[in-house]
Design an enzyme around this catalytic site. Structure first.
Site, PDB file in Angstrom:
ATOM      1  N   GLU A  51       0.831  -1.212   0.000  1.00 20.84           N
ATOM      2  CA  GLU A  51       0.000   0.000   0.000  1.00 20.84           C
ATOM      3  C   GLU A  51       0.864   1.261   0.000  1.00 20.84           C
ATOM      4  O   GLU A  51       0.617   2.200  -0.762  1.00 20.84           O
ATOM      5  CB  GLU A  51      -0.945   0.006   1.212  1.00 20.84           C
ATOM      6  CG  GLU A  51      -2.010  -1.076   1.195  1.00 20.84           C
ATOM      7  CD  GLU A  51      -3.038  -0.926   0.085  1.00 20.84           C
ATOM      8  OE1 GLU A  51      -3.238   0.202  -0.396  1.00 20.84           O
ATOM      9  OE2 GLU A  51      -3.644  -1.944  -0.301  1.00 20.84           O
ATOM     10  N   ASN A  55       1.339   3.872  -3.120  1.00 22.39           N
ATOM     11  CA  ASN A  55       1.028   5.296  -2.929  1.00 22.39           C
ATOM     12  C   ASN A  55       2.186   6.183  -3.382  1.00 22.39           C
ATOM     13  O   ASN A  55       1.978   7.202  -4.051  1.00 22.39           O
ATOM     14  CB  ASN A  55       0.728   5.589  -1.451  1.00 22.39           C
ATOM     15  CG  ASN A  55      -0.694   5.223  -1.064  1.00 22.39           C
ATOM     16  OD1 ASN A  55      -1.495   4.846  -1.890  1.00 22.39           O
ATOM     17  ND2 ASN A  55      -0.983   5.342   0.219  1.00 22.39           N
ATOM     18  N   ARG A 110      -9.104   3.661  -7.648  1.00 19.79           N
ATOM     19  CA  ARG A 110      -8.539   3.449  -6.313  1.00 19.79           C
ATOM     20  C   ARG A 110      -9.719   3.450  -5.343  1.00 19.79           C
ATOM     21  O   ARG A 110     -10.733   4.101  -5.592  1.00 19.79           O
ATOM     22  CB  ARG A 110      -7.572   4.572  -5.903  1.00 19.79           C
ATOM     23  CG  ARG A 110      -6.557   5.019  -6.928  1.00 19.79           C
ATOM     24  CD  ARG A 110      -5.647   3.965  -7.463  1.00 19.79           C
ATOM     25  NE  ARG A 110      -5.051   3.061  -6.482  1.00 19.79           N
ATOM     26  CZ  ARG A 110      -4.234   2.065  -6.828  1.00 19.79           C
ATOM     27  NH1 ARG A 110      -3.936   1.854  -8.093  1.00 19.79           N
ATOM     28  NH2 ARG A 110      -3.731   1.290  -5.911  1.00 19.79           N
TER      29      ARG A 110
END
Ligand SMILES: Nc1ncnc2c1ncn2[C@@H]1O[C@H](COP(=O)(O)OP(=O)(O)OP(=O)(O)O)[C@@H](O)[C@H]1O
Ligand SMILES: [Mg+2]
Length: 151
Positions: A51, A55, A110
């Site tokens: 994650e 990002n 997303r």
């Protein structure tokens, strides 16, 4: 000082390419496996690395492969400290960005759950960011080592 009190650290820096997300996940898992985590713990750690790295690549760098993402990992006693950082776009409103389901890229499908997942899977989670300068995610988790069961 006994051996278990001495921190073990590593750091890695890699291109902001989506294929490196799997590499980073596996490299960190391999480093942490010396703590003999359970499969659940290892999966949680792999997920938060994915994650945070995703990002950095997508939001921090708009997928520019010339940019670099850094991961620092440290094992101290039974605790894992992770830092994922980029020198990219940064975040204007951190409080908003941390809200569950908030995403600045809905067009990319997303779901806006990355920060929420990191917060829930880890014992400690902190984001610092400066617009135009970059973002740093720091996370800590205590591993209930399987080995301890047999000591
Ligand atoms: N490294 C970063 N650099 C710049 N902005 C970021 C960074 N990380 C997160 N953000 C901002 O915070 C928002 C929330 O991040 P989060 O990971 O929770 O959701 P998402 O990435 O949009 O969706 P998902 O993670 O579910 O695919 C992002 O949409 C983005 O605007
Ligand atoms: Mg995300």
């Amino acid at each position: 000082m006994s051996e278990t009190n001495t921190a073990n650290s590593m750091s890695m820096t890699f291109s902001a390419r989506s294929e490196n997300e799997a590499f980073a996940r596996i490299a960190v898992a391999a480093f942490i496996s010396q703590l003999d985590p359970t499969l659940d713990e290892l999966n949680d750690l792999k997920t938060v690395i994915s994650e945070a790295v995703t990002n950095a690549i997508i939001h921090g760098y708009d997928s520019n492969p010339e940019k670099l993402v850094t991961i620092e990992a440290k094992i101290q006693n039974e605790t894992v400290h992770l830092v994922v950082s980029d020198e990219g776009n940064g975040i204007e409103d951190l409080e908003l960005a941390r809200q569950p389901l908030y995403t600045s890229k809905p067009e990319m499908e997303r779901s806006g759950m990355g920060f929420t997942i990191m917060e829930n899977f880890m014992d400690r989670f902190e984001v610092t960011s400066e617009p135009g300068r970059g973002t740093r995610v720091e996370m800590t988790k205590r591993i209930e080592s399987k080995k301890a069961l047999f000591n």
